[in-house]
Scaffold this active site. Structure first.
Site, PDB file in Angstrom:
ATOM      1  N   CYS A  33      -7.154 -64.611   3.522  1.00 49.87           N
ATOM      2  CA  CYS A  33      -6.182 -64.647   2.371  1.00 49.87           C
ATOM      3  C   CYS A  33      -5.909 -63.047   2.211  1.00 49.87           C
ATOM      4  O   CYS A  33      -6.722 -61.980   2.580  1.00 49.87           O
ATOM      5  CB  CYS A  33      -6.664 -65.127   1.097  1.00 49.87           C
ATOM      6  SG  CYS A  33      -7.237 -66.939   1.352  1.00 49.87           S
ATOM      7  N   CYS A  64      -3.987 -68.449   5.378  1.00 54.09           N
ATOM      8  CA  CYS A  64      -4.048 -69.102   4.232  1.00 54.09           C
ATOM      9  C   CYS A  64      -2.538 -69.710   4.142  1.00 54.09           C
ATOM     10  O   CYS A  64      -1.576 -68.785   4.334  1.00 54.09           O
ATOM     11  CB  CYS A  64      -4.357 -68.567   3.165  1.00 54.09           C
ATOM     12  SG  CYS A  64      -3.859 -69.388   1.391  1.00 54.09           S
ATOM     13  N   CYS A  67      -0.971 -68.285   0.417  1.00 55.31           N
ATOM     14  CA  CYS A  67      -0.535 -66.668   0.183  1.00 55.31           C
ATOM     15  C   CYS A  67       0.069 -66.148   1.414  1.00 55.31           C
ATOM     16  O   CYS A  67       0.312 -64.966   1.122  1.00 55.31           O
ATOM     17  CB  CYS A  67      -1.742 -66.209  -0.434  1.00 55.31           C
ATOM     18  SG  CYS A  67      -3.235 -65.866   0.829  1.00 55.31           S
TER      19      CYS A  67
END
Length: 535
Positions: A33, A64, A67
């Protein structure tokens, strides 16, 4: 930020200042992330940190979906650094590895392929092939989400050598097949009833081209950069449409495989999130957590997509770190009030470094460059509003009928005496430019600042190693953000428009109040002391 405990604090506070500066991965989920990811903060024992997305991917982690860490702004460190790694990252971002391979990258850098591999792996945790692969994967994801291209055509447009390689890469990085990723994006748009909000792609297929969102970090002085570009727009190659606050900057692009037209919109409203209280740096940074510029690209060859995106990012200085700039310059008694007044002021780069160099050396108003365009530029297949031509290449401007010193400059660019590509050695380029008859040190310094995107080039016109001690002290206190200091001083009218030598600046702080209107005009007046606003 080198300490893992400090990195974890940034993750815990979801500090968007560090998006693109590092990435974190969670061993229990296999996902990596960006620091500002809104998901629940994982336990420290389960977190690993990486300098690049490519390193996280090489370690077996996938991106991810919440995000979208591959869509963050690039690290400002690569713009600051002039060493092998910094230059290599700029070359990779411009697509050199995709076009020329690792051998081509090594030749451009002047090192062996083995040494380039070793240095990048040591610092970034991934070699040039892995870094280029991450770039291709991001391009492919954007195309999947923003176009209706057949998957086979899309794979080669993103730079993959085979369909199998494309499918394997997308499954490994995004945990889904290309078809699944496209279907998921369409489902999100259907549920939201609007384009998706990712920073990397607009989430739609636009009739005006591929719709993208060009992400930036921190505050962004949008009006100022559109002002800067509008007053310098060369008719035929550039234009700015619309009134203040709702403008669209448009220009033609000469690219590796073809040409294109880029459009970037001036934001009409806030496109930021409120940042949590933790990690605030200074008053100039409060309340802004990054955003994006809407961009549309129409390309004759989609293989040029990632290169075109990177060039527009450089033009609008979207990988800058305004927090670091504000922290450094805000402590200066002269610059502190200016930084607070205009947070996020950028140092515009160039979509085509060689074009900018020609425009600066040519001098005169933009119409003078437009005459050169009409005489030597390649006409577009179809006129598009005010856009009619591509700017001529240096090779097209070496004939005897071309006036000096433009002909000398273009001859040097064409034969490789002067190199202005994305990862060029900035110091060598500036020296070579300054040595050309009719160019001189001031124009060379300005070209280095804009064409080569050097954030620390504000002291070259006399405040560098050869300048007076007072000037060296002033400029040294601003490093490595001298270019931003110069733009603030231009905007405030405290430095003659286009002048890069800071001088003593004595008594300037007391002259700040009440000069905003005059300052704006001064900043737009001329890009270099020897030329009117062509560049």
């Amino acid at each position: 930020m080198r300490d893992d405990d400090a990195r974890y604090e940034a993750v815990s506070s979801r500090d968007a200042r560090f998006d693109g500066e590092f990435f974190f991965a969670v061993v229990t989920t296999g996902i990596y992330c960006r620091p500002s990811c809104p998901a629940v903060t994982p336990k420290r024992v389960n977190v690993r940190f990486f300098v690049s997305a490519a390193a996280a991917q090489a370690a077996g982690f996938r991106a991810c979906r919440r995000c979208r860490p591959d869509a963050v702004p690039g690290s400002a460190e690569w713009n600051v650094r002039a060493d092998l790694v910094g230059r290599a990252m700029r070359f990779i971002g411009d697509g050199v590895v995709d076009r020329e391979g690792v051998g081509g990258l090594a030749r451009r850098l002047g090192y062996s392929a083995r040494q380039v591999q070793r240095q990048l792996t040591a610092e970034l945790g991934a070699g040039p092939v892995a870094l280029a692969r991450a770039r291709r994967a991001h391009t492919a994801r954007v195309l999947l989400q923003t176009t209706d291209l057949p998957v086979t055509e899309l794979a080669f447009a993103a730079g993959f050598a085979s369909i199998r390689q494309f499918n394997d890469t997308m499954r490994e990085i995004y945990a889904g097949t290309p078809s699944e990723l496209r279907a998921a994006a369409a489902g999100r748009r259907g549920r939201a009833g609007a384009p998706s909000q990712g920073a990397g792609g607009g989430g739609r297929s636009a009739p005006g081209g591929i719709a993208l969102r060009l992400a930036y970090r921190g505050p962004y002085a949008t009006a100022e950069i559109f002002d800067f570009l509008q007053v310098r727009a060369v008719p035929g190659v550039e234009e700015v449409r619309g009134s203040h606050g709702i403008r669209t900057y448009r220009r033609t692009l000469r690219l590796t495989y073809g040409s294109g037209i880029a459009e970037v919109d001036e934001p009409t409203g806030p496109r930021t999130r409120k940042r949590p209280p933790a990690g605030l740096v200074c008053p100039a940074a409060r309340g802004a957590d990054g955003g994006w510029l809407e961009c549309r690209l129409r390309l004759t060859d989609l293989r040029d997509l990632s290169t075109a995106v990177q060039r527009m990012r450089r033009l609008f200085d979207l990988d800058a770190d305004p927090y670091a700039v504000a922290e450094r310059l805000g402590a200066d008694p002269t610059l502190g009030p200016l930084v607070a007044e205009r947070p996020g002021l950028r140092s515009p780069g160039a979509a085509d470094p060689e074009e900018l160099a020609v425009r600066i050396v040519l001098g005169g108003p933009p119409e003078r460059a437009a005459e050169l365009v009409r005489a030597y530029g390649k006409p577009l297949d179809a006129v598009d509003g005010g856009l009619t031509h591509l700017f001529p290449t240096p090779g097209e401007l070496t004939g005897e009928e071309v006036a000096e010193p433009v002909r000398t400059l273009c001859t040097a660019l064409a034969d490789g005496t002067v190199v202005l590509d994305a990862g060029a050695d900035r110091y060598a380029a500036e020296r070579a430019l300054a040595a050309l008859p009719g160019v001189g040190a001031k124009a060379a310094a300005y070209i280095r600042m804009r064409a080569l995107g050097d954030p620390d080039s504000g002291d070259s016109g006399g405040a560098g190693e050869g300048g007076p001690a007072g000037e060296r002290a002033v400029a040294g206190a601003w490093r490595p953000w001298g270019a931003y200091a110069v733009h603030h001083l231009w905007r405030a009218g405290l430095l003659p428009a286009g002048e890069l030598s800071v001088g003593e600046l004595s008594g300037c702080a007391g002259a700040l109040p009440g000069r905003a209107e005059e300052a704006g005009r001064g900043w737009e007046a001329a890009p270099v002391a020897v030329a009117a606003p062509v560049g």
